[in-house]
Design a protein around this motif. Structure first.
Motif, PDB file in Angstrom:
ATOM      1  N   ALA A  93       4.042   2.833   5.894  1.00 50.96           N
ATOM      2  CA  ALA A  93       4.339   2.080   7.105  1.00 50.96           C
ATOM      3  C   ALA A  93       3.021   1.894   7.857  1.00 50.96           C
ATOM      4  N   ALA A  94       3.011   1.031   8.853  1.00 50.56           N
ATOM      5  CA  ALA A  94       1.779   0.707   9.563  1.00 50.56           C
ATOM      6  C   ALA A  94       1.186   1.900  10.300  1.00 50.56           C
ATOM      7  N   ASP A  95       2.005   2.927  10.588  1.00 43.44           N
ATOM      8  CA  ASP A  95       1.515   4.107  11.305  1.00 43.44           C
ATOM      9  C   ASP A  95       1.084   5.238  10.370  1.00 43.44           C
ATOM     10  N   GLY A  96       1.088   4.980   9.064  1.00 44.54           N
ATOM     11  CA  GLY A  96       0.684   5.985   8.094  1.00 44.54           C
ATOM     12  C   GLY A  96       1.816   6.839   7.573  1.00 44.54           C
ATOM     13  N   LYS A  97       2.987   6.730   8.190  1.00 45.82           N
ATOM     14  CA  LYS A  97       4.151   7.457   7.700  1.00 45.82           C
ATOM     15  C   LYS A  97       4.761   6.712   6.515  1.00 45.82           C
ATOM     16  N   LYS A  98       5.748   7.337   5.888  1.00 53.32           N
ATOM     17  CA  LYS A  98       6.457   6.666   4.808  1.00 53.32           C
ATOM     18  C   LYS A  98       7.347   5.577   5.389  1.00 53.32           C
ATOM     19  N   ALA A  99       7.424   4.456   4.657  1.00 56.11           N
ATOM     20  CA  ALA A  99       8.261   3.360   5.133  1.00 56.11           C
ATOM     21  C   ALA A  99       9.689   3.855   5.312  1.00 56.11           C
ATOM     22  N   LYS A 100      10.336   3.410   6.355  1.00 58.29           N
ATOM     23  CA  LYS A 100      11.708   3.814   6.619  1.00 58.29           C
ATOM     24  C   LYS A 100      12.649   3.066   5.692  1.00 58.29           C
ATOM     25  N   GLN A 101      13.451   3.828   4.966  1.00 60.02           N
ATOM     26  CA  GLN A 101      14.363   3.236   3.999  1.00 60.02           C
ATOM     27  C   GLN A 101      15.426   2.406   4.710  1.00 60.02           C
ATOM     28  N   GLY A 102      15.411   1.096   4.489  1.00 64.63           N
ATOM     29  CA  GLY A 102      16.431   0.235   5.051  1.00 64.63           C
ATOM     30  C   GLY A 102      16.486   0.291   6.563  1.00 64.63           C
ATOM     31  N   GLY A 103      15.356   0.666   7.182  1.00 62.08           N
ATOM     32  CA  GLY A 103      15.324   0.762   8.631  1.00 62.08           C
ATOM     33  C   GLY A 103      15.961   2.029   9.161  1.00 62.08           C
ATOM     34  N   LEU A 143       0.849  -1.187   0.000  1.00 66.00           N
ATOM     35  CA  LEU A 143       0.000   0.000   0.000  1.00 66.00           C
ATOM     36  C   LEU A 143       0.887   1.240   0.000  1.00 66.00           C
ATOM     37  N   TYR A 144       0.416   2.287  -0.690  1.00 66.44           N
ATOM     38  CA  TYR A 144       1.202   3.503  -0.888  1.00 66.44           C
ATOM     39  C   TYR A 144       0.437   4.739  -0.437  1.00 66.44           C
ATOM     40  N   ARG A 145       1.183   5.837  -0.277  1.00 66.19           N
ATOM     41  CA  ARG A 145       0.610   7.157  -0.019  1.00 66.19           C
ATOM     42  C   ARG A 145       1.170   8.142  -1.027  1.00 66.19           C
ATOM     43  N   PHE A 146       0.453   9.256  -1.198  1.00 65.69           N
ATOM     44  CA  PHE A 146       0.737  10.248  -2.237  1.00 65.69           C
ATOM     45  C   PHE A 146       1.029  11.590  -1.575  1.00 65.69           C
ATOM     46  N   ASP A 147       2.161  12.197  -1.921  1.00 68.22           N
ATOM     47  CA  ASP A 147       2.572  13.450  -1.288  1.00 68.22           C
ATOM     48  C   ASP A 147       1.596  14.608  -1.521  1.00 68.22           C
TER      49      ASP A 147
END
Length: 327
Positions: A185-195, A99-103
């Motif tokens: 990410a599960a919290d609605g933020k952007k996934a963290k790149q490589g943690g 799933l994705y989000r749009f800026d």
């Protein structure tokens, strides 16, 4: 820059020019011959023009007659968290699709700005049957009413989408498309790149030390920032228009307080970190009166795939100098 110089150049110019409110000079309408400069792939491969364009059609549509799991799937089902080698933990639907989000959307209040062709490339995730699986906080699930009256799932306020070019569970081909689309990410933020650090933790513009290029400018998403050697500084003008902007999205204006390590003064007093009013109506950030861009071919922070493209595109230093090219 003296007023008399401005007047003289306006009289001498045969084409219409756009006066800047800064000390960076004039912007002449670019010729059509400047389009597609530095293009390395079909426009659809990278989505539509990026930051600052205000377009809702951001993303490439599938080829005619073709469909993908993302377009075939009409429900969300139980959401879960999966681990991607590059992005870390990402949110997926019951079919395992990212799933994705749009800026260009907003979370407060929730609003989707992806309709028409954009929604074909990025199918909105329906809200009706979505549920929270392991690792997902049910309190963060919500919905927003789209322009067509349908209900779209939101995560932490952000409208959720799939990407039509993701063909199987675990695909993340939509990551970074157009410089505006990012895995959730599960919290609605952007996934963290490589943690690593999340994009929200970065200033609008800052720098990083690249092992090959040295200190270079990056944007709020950690993506490398570039300059185009066919643009001009005095007077400020752009040679990247039309399809060129699909490969090289402009960097939208960034408040000077939202920067770290950037030379805000420039090479001449009162000339430097200013917003460029392009003749196509787009507002573009500049460093030392040099228009700046990102590269749609850079999919994650640390990528420098735009470096040296066509011998005219180069990463930019915090003082506006190009990396590996003579001015």
């Amino acid at each position: 820059m003296k007023t008399s110089w401005r007047s003289a150049s306006l009289v001498a110019s045969a084409a219409a020019v756009l006066a800047l409110t800064t000390a960076c000079g004039q912007e002449s309408a670019p010729s059509t011959g400047s389009q597609n400069v530095g293009a390395t792939a079909a426009a659809g491969d990278y989505g539509s023009a990026g930051a600052g364009l205000g377009s809702t059609g951001s993303g490439a549509s599938p080829q005619a007659g073709q469909s993908s799991p993302a377009t075939q799937t009409s429900t969300a089902g139980e959401l879960s968290v999966s681990t991607n080698a590059e992005l870390g933990e990402v949110l997926t639907d019951s079919a395992g699709l990212t799933l994705y989000r749009f800026d260009e959307d907003t979370a407060e209040p929730p609003k989707s700005n992806c309709d028409g062709d954009c929604a074909t490339a990025w199918p909105p995730v329906p809200a009706d049957d979505a549920s929270a699986g392991e690792g997902v906080d049910e309190a963060l699930l919500g919905e927003v009413t789209r322009a067509d009256g349908t209900k779209q799932l939101t995560i932490g306020g952000w409208p959720a989408y799939r990407y039509a070019k993701d063909t199987k569970a675990g695909d993340v081909t939509g990551q970074g498309v157009g410089g505006k689309w990012y895995a959730l990410a599960a919290d609605g933020k952007k996934a963290k790149q490589g943690g690593g650090a999340a994009a929200e933790d970065l200033p609008g513009l800052s720098t990083r030390n690249d092992p090959k290029l040295g200190e270079i400018v990056i944007d709020k998403n950690g993506h490398t920032v570039y300059r185009f050697m066919k643009d001009t500084q005095w007077p400020m003008s752009t040679a990247c228009t039309g399809d060129c902007l699909e490969k090289w999205p402009v960097v939208a204006p960034v408040d000077e307080k939202d920067t770290k390590g950037i030379d805000l003064q420039g090479s001449t007093p009162n000339q430097g970190y200013v917003v460029f009013d392009r003749p196509d109506g787009i507002k573009q950030q500049s460093i030392d009166c040099i228009p700046i861009y990102t590269f749609a071919g850079d999919k994650k922070p640390g990528d420098t795939n735009g470096q040296g493209v066509a011998g005219t595109w180069f990463a930019i230093r915090p003082d506006g100098k190009p990396v590996g090219a003579s001015e």
